[in-house]
Design an enzyme around this catalytic site. Structure first.
Site, PDB file in Angstrom:
ATOM      1  N   GLY A  99      -2.596  10.769   2.567  1.00 59.21           N
ATOM      2  CA  GLY A  99      -1.511  10.815   3.555  1.00 59.21           C
ATOM      3  C   GLY A  99      -1.955  10.260   4.891  1.00 59.21           C
ATOM      4  N   GLY A 101      -3.323  10.435   7.968  1.00 55.96           N
ATOM      5  CA  GLY A 101      -4.138  11.415   8.691  1.00 55.96           C
ATOM      6  C   GLY A 101      -4.282  11.067  10.159  1.00 55.96           C
ATOM      7  N   ARG A 102      -3.937   9.842  10.499  1.00 56.70           N
ATOM      8  CA  ARG A 102      -4.048   9.452  11.904  1.00 56.70           C
ATOM      9  C   ARG A 102      -3.022   8.393  12.276  1.00 56.70           C
ATOM     10  NH1 ARG A 102      -8.764   5.117  12.486  1.00 56.70           N
ATOM     11  NH2 ARG A 102      -8.745   4.286  10.396  1.00 56.70           N
ATOM     12  N   ASP A 134     -10.270  13.376  13.019  1.00 55.39           N
ATOM     13  CA  ASP A 134      -9.753  13.729  14.348  1.00 55.39           C
ATOM     14  C   ASP A 134      -8.416  13.068  14.663  1.00 55.39           C
ATOM     15  OD1 ASP A 134     -10.491  11.109  14.646  1.00 55.39           O
ATOM     16  OD2 ASP A 134     -12.090  11.481  16.110  1.00 55.39           O
ATOM     17  N   GLY A 135      -7.918  12.277  13.717  1.00 56.08           N
ATOM     18  CA  GLY A 135      -6.609  11.652  13.927  1.00 56.08           C
ATOM     19  C   GLY A 135      -6.630  10.470  14.875  1.00 56.08           C
ATOM     20  N   ARG A 185       1.281  -0.951  14.561  1.00 61.38           N
ATOM     21  CA  ARG A 185       1.279  -1.816  13.373  1.00 61.38           C
ATOM     22  C   ARG A 185       2.697  -2.028  12.847  1.00 61.38           C
ATOM     23  NH1 ARG A 185      -2.719  -0.358   8.490  1.00 61.38           N
ATOM     24  NH2 ARG A 185      -1.403   1.462   8.186  1.00 61.38           N
ATOM     25  N   ASP A 261      -4.550   3.596  -2.359  1.00 61.25           N
ATOM     26  CA  ASP A 261      -3.811   3.995  -1.147  1.00 61.25           C
ATOM     27  C   ASP A 261      -3.792   2.868  -0.119  1.00 61.25           C
ATOM     28  OD1 ASP A 261      -6.632   4.955  -1.296  1.00 61.25           O
ATOM     29  OD2 ASP A 261      -6.347   5.229   0.844  1.00 61.25           O
ATOM     30  N   ASN A 262      -4.596   1.847  -0.341  1.00 59.68           N
ATOM     31  CA  ASN A 262      -4.587   0.696   0.564  1.00 59.68           C
ATOM     32  C   ASN A 262      -3.919  -0.510  -0.093  1.00 59.68           C
ATOM     33  OD1 ASN A 262      -5.956   2.221   2.450  1.00 59.68           O
ATOM     34  ND2 ASN A 262      -7.972   1.467   1.867  1.00 59.68           N
ATOM     35  N   ASP A 271      -4.294  -2.107   5.771  1.00 55.76           N
ATOM     36  CA  ASP A 271      -5.455  -1.253   6.049  1.00 55.76           C
ATOM     37  C   ASP A 271      -6.748  -2.063   6.161  1.00 55.76           C
ATOM     38  OD1 ASP A 271      -3.872   0.894   6.339  1.00 55.76           O
ATOM     39  OD2 ASP A 271      -4.654   2.053   4.657  1.00 55.76           O
TER      40      ASP A 271
HETATM   41  P1  AMP Z   1      -8.661   4.599   5.186  1.00 56.37           P
HETATM   42  O1  AMP Z   1      -9.988   4.580   4.555  1.00 56.37           O
HETATM   43  O2  AMP Z   1      -8.675   4.225   6.641  1.00 56.37           O
HETATM   44  O3  AMP Z   1      -7.631   3.850   4.405  1.00 56.37           O
HETATM   45  O4  AMP Z   1      -8.183   6.115   5.211  1.00 56.37           O
HETATM   46  C1  AMP Z   1      -8.251   6.961   4.099  1.00 56.37           C
HETATM   47  C2  AMP Z   1      -7.646   8.296   4.451  1.00 56.37           C
HETATM   48  O5  AMP Z   1      -8.382   8.922   5.511  1.00 56.37           O
HETATM   49  C3  AMP Z   1      -6.209   8.244   4.924  1.00 56.37           C
HETATM   50  O6  AMP Z   1      -5.567   9.406   4.454  1.00 56.37           O
HETATM   51  C4  AMP Z   1      -6.350   8.262   6.405  1.00 56.37           C
HETATM   52  O7  AMP Z   1      -5.202   8.745   7.061  1.00 56.37           O
HETATM   53  C5  AMP Z   1      -7.516   9.208   6.588  1.00 56.37           C
HETATM   54  N1  AMP Z   1      -8.228   8.982   7.848  1.00 56.37           N
HETATM   55  C6  AMP Z   1      -8.994   7.934   8.182  1.00 56.37           C
HETATM   56  N2  AMP Z   1      -9.505   8.073   9.416  1.00 56.37           N
HETATM   57  C7  AMP Z   1      -9.053   9.252   9.897  1.00 56.37           C
HETATM   58  C8  AMP Z   1      -9.218   9.957  11.117  1.00 56.37           C
HETATM   59  N3  AMP Z   1      -9.964   9.494  12.108  1.00 56.37           N
HETATM   60  N4  AMP Z   1      -8.588  11.149  11.238  1.00 56.37           N
HETATM   61  C9  AMP Z   1      -7.826  11.635  10.242  1.00 56.37           C
HETATM   62  N5  AMP Z   1      -7.642  11.024   9.077  1.00 56.37           N
HETATM   63  C10 AMP Z   1      -8.231   9.844   8.890  1.00 56.37           C
HETATM   64 MG    MG Z   2      -5.855   3.517   4.162  1.00 59.64          MG
END
Ligand code: AMP
Ligand code: MG
Length: 504
Positions: A99, A101-102, A134-135, A185, A261-262, A271
Site C-alpha cells: 500500500g 506508505g508514503r 517514516d512516510g 507525480r 507492486d511496481n 516507481d
Molecule cells: P518501493 O520499494 O518504493 O516501491 O516501496 C515498497 C513499499 O514500501 C510501498 O508500500 C511503499 O509505500 C513503502 N515505503 C517505501 N518507503 C517508505 C517510507 N519512507 N515510509 C513508508 N513507507 C514506505
Molecule cells: Mg513501489
C-alpha cells in the site's frame, strides 16, 4: 497518527479541476487521509509544460498557496486525499499488504488530450500502510525520479511524469540526515498488478471485479464492448507490458525493482528507485544495490515482466470462468502470446536502431552479432548506436568514430562489412536512413554520473543548476546539442557508477 490540524482547508481558487473516480470505489480500496504538513516548503522545480497539458495554471502552482498544495500543507478544493491499498511480490516473495506508505493520491484531472491522470504526492507523510517507514522521501531520490521519468517521457517511453518537486525544510533520517522532499507525480493511474493481488489474495472476488471494471473503463474502454471484457483486459495489459519492456531494452534502461507492486496496469514505467541507464553494454548489468542475485538484471527484464503478468492473470481467473481449468487455459493462451509480442516489438526496434526499414530474416542475427561484439568490447550502448547513425552505406569513410568505441576495432570492422551487405538491400539513401536512425538512437540519456553529480550539488550545496540543466538537455534527447556535448559522453573510468541505491 500525525496531527492534521495544521492542514489548511480547501479554498475555491484551486488550481486543479479534480474529477475523482478512485475515491468512489468501495472504502476497502483505500484509506482516506490528508498529507502530514511540513515545516517550510520550497519549490525546486515545476513542470510548466506538463501543468498546462493537464489544464493546471502553472502560475497558480508557483504562488505560496500552490507550493503549499504541492507539499501537502494545503488541500485544494476537489481533492479527496487517500492512500491506496495494494500487495505484491517483492523479489519473488509474497507480501500480502504493502500500500501507499508514503504517497497520497490527491485526485484525478483530465488533461487537454482528454486523458484522466492521477496527481499523487510522494513523501507526504505516514499512512496506515507505512509499516516501519517514516512516510517521507529524501531529496536525492526525488530529484532522480524527476530527471529520469522526464527523460523517459522525452525518449518516448510510457512513464509516470514529474509535475513538481519541493523541499520540506525538514531533515529525513536515512544513513544520515538528508533534506526532505516531496515529489508530485502524474500517472495514468496508480493501479498496479499488486492492487489486483491485494484483493485476490483475500478471495475478495467482488473487489477484483470492481477493480477490473474500473481499469477497463479508465484505461481500456475498447475491451468493454467485447464479449469477454476480462480476457480483453488481460490481453491489453500483456500487450502494453510487452511493448513497454521492449522500449526499456532498446534505450538501455534498467528499472531495478520490477516487483509486481511496481508494475503499472496502465503500462507506464512507475516507481523509479535504483533505476539506471546502462553505460557500456552488458546484458547482465545490475545497478541496484539491493538486487544481490541479479533478479532484475537488464537481460532478465523481459522474463520478469512475463512472470509479473502471470501473477496478474492469476488474480483474474475467477472472472474468466467458473470452471477453473477452463479459466486457466484461457489465461495461458493470452499470456502465452507475451514472448512473441515482446520479440516482435524488440526486433522491430532493433531493426530501426541499425537503420533497416525492410524486414529480412537475417536481421535479428545481425543485430545480435553487434550486441555480442559490443559486450566483448565494453562499447558504450547509447553512443555506439548514436554514432552508427553517421555511417555511410557504401564506404567506410565515417566508420572511425564508432569503431573507436570498440576496444578491438577490428571486431567492429567485421560487423560493419555484414551491415553494408544488408544495407545494400534497402532502397533508401544515406541521408534518409541517417535521419531515421537519429530519431530512434538518442544522443542523450540520464547518465548515472551526471545524475549523481546533479544530486550531489543539490544536496551538499543547494545548487540546483546542474539538475535544471540536465533536465533541459534531456528534454530533446534525439537532437544534437553541440553546446552540451559533455552530456552525451560516457563516464571516464573514475566517473563510472557501479551501484545505485533505493534511497527510500
Ligand atoms: P518501493 O520499494 O518504493 O516501491 O516501496 C515498497 C513499499 O514500501 C510501498 O508500500 C511503499 O509505500 C513503502 N515505503 C517505501 N518507503 C517508505 C517510507 N519512507 N515510509 C513508508 N513507507 C514506505
Ligand atoms: Mg513501489
Amino acid at each position: 497518527m500525525a496531527n492534521f490540524s495544521q492542514v489548511i482547508a480547501a479554498d475555491d481558487a484551486a488550481p486543479f479541476d479534480f474529477k475523482n473516480t478512485y475515491a468512489g470505489l468501495p472504502e476497502r480500496f483505500f484509506v482516506r487521509l490528508n498529507p502530514t504538513p511540513v515545516r517550510s516548503p520550497q519549490l525546486i522545480r515545476l513542470n510548466n509544460g506538463l501543468a498546462k497539458h493537464l489544464g493546471i495554471d502553472p502560475n497558480q502552482l508557483q504562488t505560496m498557496q500552490g507550493v503549499e498544495i504541492l507539499s501537502g500543507n494545503r488541500i485544494p478544493a476537489g481533492a479527496e486525499p487517500l492512500a491506496m491499498a495494494y500487495a505484491g511480490h517483492q523479489f519473488g516473495s509474497w507480501v500480502p499488504q504493502l500500500g501507499d506508505g508514503r504517497a497520497i493520491l490527491l485526485g484525478e484531472v483530465i488533461g487537454q488530450d482528454g486523458v484522466r491522470r492521477d496527481i499523487q504526492l510522494k513523501g507526504a507523510g505516514r499512512t496506515p500502510f507505512s509499516r516501519m517507514g517514516d512516510g517521507r522521501a529524501v531529496l536525492g531520490p526525488v530529484l532522480r525520479e524527476y530527471i529520469v521519468s522526464e527523460a523517459m517521457y522525452s525518449l518516448g517511453v510510457p512513464t509516470t511524469r514529474a509535475l513538481a518537486a519541493v523541499t520540506t525544510g525538514e531533515k529525513v533520517m536515512r544513513e544520515r540526515p538528508f533534506p526532505g522532499a516531496i515529489f508530485a507525480r502524474v500517472a495514468q493511474s496508480h493501479v498496479r498488478v499488486g492492487t489486483f493481488q491485494f484483493f485476490a489474495a483475500r478471495k475478495d472476488t467482488e473487489a477484483v471485479r470492481f477493480l477490473a471494471d474500473y481499469v477497463i473503463a479508465r484505461h481500456f474502454p475498447d475491451t468493454e464492448s467485447g464479449s469477454q471484457p476480462y480476457l480483453g483486459l488481460l490481453r491489453a495489459v500483456v500487450s502494453q507490458q510487452a511493448k513497454l519492456v521492449a522500449r526499456w531494452q532498446l534505450v538501455g534502461f534498467i528499472h531495478g525493482v520490477m516487483n509486481t507492486d511496481n508494475t503499472s496496469i496502465a503500462g507506464e514505467t512507475i516507481d523509479y528507485g535504483p533505476c539506471a541507464f546502462m553505460d557500456s553494454y552488458h546484458p547482465e548489468t545490475v545497478y541496484s544495490s539491493i538486487d544481490q542475485t541479479g533478479r532484475y538484471a537488464y537481460s532478465n527484464q523481459p522474463g520478469i515482466a512475463y512472470w509479473n503478468l502471470g501473477c496478474f492473470a492469476q488474480t483474474l481467473l475467477p472472472l474468466f470462468d467458473k470452471d477453473v481449468d477452463m479459466a486457466v487455459s484461457q489465461a495461458e493462451e493470452i499470456i502465452g502470446a507475451y514472448p512473441s509480442l515482446f520479440e516482435k516489438a524488440y526486433l522491430s526496434g532493433l531493426r530501426s536502431k541499425i537503420g533497416l526499414l525492410k524486414e529480412n530474416e537475417e536481421d535479428q542475427e545481425l543485430a545480435q552479432d553487434l550486441l555480442d561484439r559490443m559486450t566483448k568490447n565494453e562499447a558504450d550502448y547509447t553512443l555506439t548506436f548514436r554514432r552508427l547513425c553517421d555511417l555511410v552505406g557504401s564506404r567506410p569513410e565515417a566508420d572511425e568514430p564508432v569503431r573507436s568505441l570498440f576496444k578491438n576495432p577490428a571486431d567492429f570492422d567485421d560487423w560493419v562489412l555484414r551491415w553494408r551487405k544488408r544495407v545494400a538491400k534497402e532502397e533508401v539513401n544515406d541521408v534518409r536512413r541517417q535521419e531515421a536512425m537519429r530519431g530512434v538512437n538518442p544522443a542523450y540519456i540520464p547518465r548515472n554520473h551526471l545524475v549523481e553529480e546533479a544530486i550531489n550539488a543539490a544536496i551538499n550545496e543547494e545548487d540546483f543548476s546542474q539538475f535544471d540543466k540536465l533536465i533541459t538537455v534531456l528534454s530533446s534527447p534525439y537532437d544534437d546539442q553541440p553546446d552540451f556535448a559533455k552530456y552525451a559522453a560516457p563516464p571516464r573510468p573514475d566517473q563510472v557508477i557501479c551501484a545505485t541505491y533505493c534511497g527510500t
